[in-house]
Design a protein around this motif. Sequence first.
Motif, mmCIF file in Angstrom:
data_model
loop_
_atom_site.group_PDB
_atom_site.id
_atom_site.type_symbol
_atom_site.label_atom_id
_atom_site.label_comp_id
_atom_site.label_asym_id
_atom_site.label_seq_id
_atom_site.Cartn_x
_atom_site.Cartn_y
_atom_site.Cartn_z
ATOM 1 N N THR A 118 0.802 -1.224 0.000
ATOM 2 C CA THR A 118 0.000 0.000 0.000
ATOM 3 C C THR A 118 0.832 1.270 0.000
ATOM 4 O O THR A 118 0.282 2.358 -0.161
ATOM 5 C CB THR A 118 -0.938 0.041 1.217
ATOM 6 O OG1 THR A 118 -0.152 0.005 2.411
ATOM 7 C CG2 THR A 118 -1.925 -1.109 1.187
ATOM 8 N N PHE B 55 0.164 4.189 -2.384
ATOM 9 C CA PHE B 55 -1.069 4.973 -2.326
ATOM 10 C C PHE B 55 -0.983 6.193 -1.427
ATOM 11 O O PHE B 55 -1.840 7.065 -1.476
ATOM 12 C CB PHE B 55 -2.241 4.107 -1.850
ATOM 13 C CG PHE B 55 -2.775 3.223 -2.936
ATOM 14 C CD1 PHE B 55 -3.657 3.721 -3.879
ATOM 15 C CD2 PHE B 55 -2.383 1.898 -3.023
ATOM 16 C CE1 PHE B 55 -4.152 2.917 -4.888
ATOM 17 C CE2 PHE B 55 -2.875 1.084 -4.026
ATOM 18 C CZ PHE B 55 -3.751 1.599 -4.960
ATOM 19 N N ASP C 67 -6.159 8.138 2.109
ATOM 20 C CA ASP C 67 -5.510 7.329 1.066
ATOM 21 C C ASP C 67 -5.934 5.865 1.180
ATOM 22 O O ASP C 67 -6.263 5.229 0.185
ATOM 23 C CB ASP C 67 -3.986 7.419 1.176
ATOM 24 C CG ASP C 67 -3.436 8.804 0.915
ATOM 25 O OD1 ASP C 67 -4.054 9.574 0.159
ATOM 26 O OD2 ASP C 67 -2.374 9.130 1.500
ATOM 27 N N ALA D 68 -7.851 3.239 -1.234
ATOM 28 C CA ALA D 68 -7.062 2.116 -1.747
ATOM 29 C C ALA D 68 -7.641 0.760 -1.370
ATOM 30 O O ALA D 68 -7.691 -0.145 -2.214
ATOM 31 C CB ALA D 68 -5.626 2.225 -1.228
ATOM 32 N N ARG E 198 -10.577 -0.504 -3.503
ATOM 33 C CA ARG E 198 -10.118 -0.711 -4.883
ATOM 34 C C ARG E 198 -9.305 -1.995 -5.004
ATOM 35 O O ARG E 198 -9.488 -2.781 -5.947
ATOM 36 C CB ARG E 198 -9.269 0.470 -5.350
ATOM 37 C CG ARG E 198 -10.092 1.725 -5.614
ATOM 38 C CD ARG E 198 -9.248 2.916 -5.966
ATOM 39 N NE ARG E 198 -8.451 2.687 -7.161
ATOM 40 C CZ ARG E 198 -7.448 3.470 -7.541
ATOM 41 N NH1 ARG E 198 -7.116 4.539 -6.823
ATOM 42 N NH2 ARG E 198 -6.769 3.213 -8.635
ATOM 43 N N LEU E 199 -8.399 -2.200 -4.056
ATOM 44 C CA LEU E 199 -7.560 -3.395 -4.104
ATOM 45 C C LEU E 199 -8.381 -4.653 -3.862
ATOM 46 O O LEU E 199 -8.150 -5.691 -4.499
ATOM 47 C CB LEU E 199 -6.411 -3.264 -3.108
ATOM 48 C CG LEU E 199 -5.403 -2.169 -3.483
ATOM 49 C CD1 LEU E 199 -4.493 -1.851 -2.302
ATOM 50 C CD2 LEU E 199 -4.599 -2.556 -4.716
#
Length: 65
Positions: A7, A10, A16, A20, A23-24
């Motif tokens: 991570t 990001f 953040d 993230a 999305r991941l």
Amino acid sequence: MKAAFCTLVFGNTQNDMAQAIPRLADMGYDGLEFWDQYLAHADLDWLKGMMDKHRLEVVQICPYF
């Protein structure tokens, strides 16, 4: 085999990670790696909740020696 993502790319804020992590997870990752730059200031209860919500594991914690 499981896939994990670092991570660090990001950024280092809760905002953040709020962007993230989902999305991941949507991309199919199984776990995430976190670095000290984020964890030193993170709300760990919030982070655990986000990880649980998206069914992700913390696969590595990287201190920055």
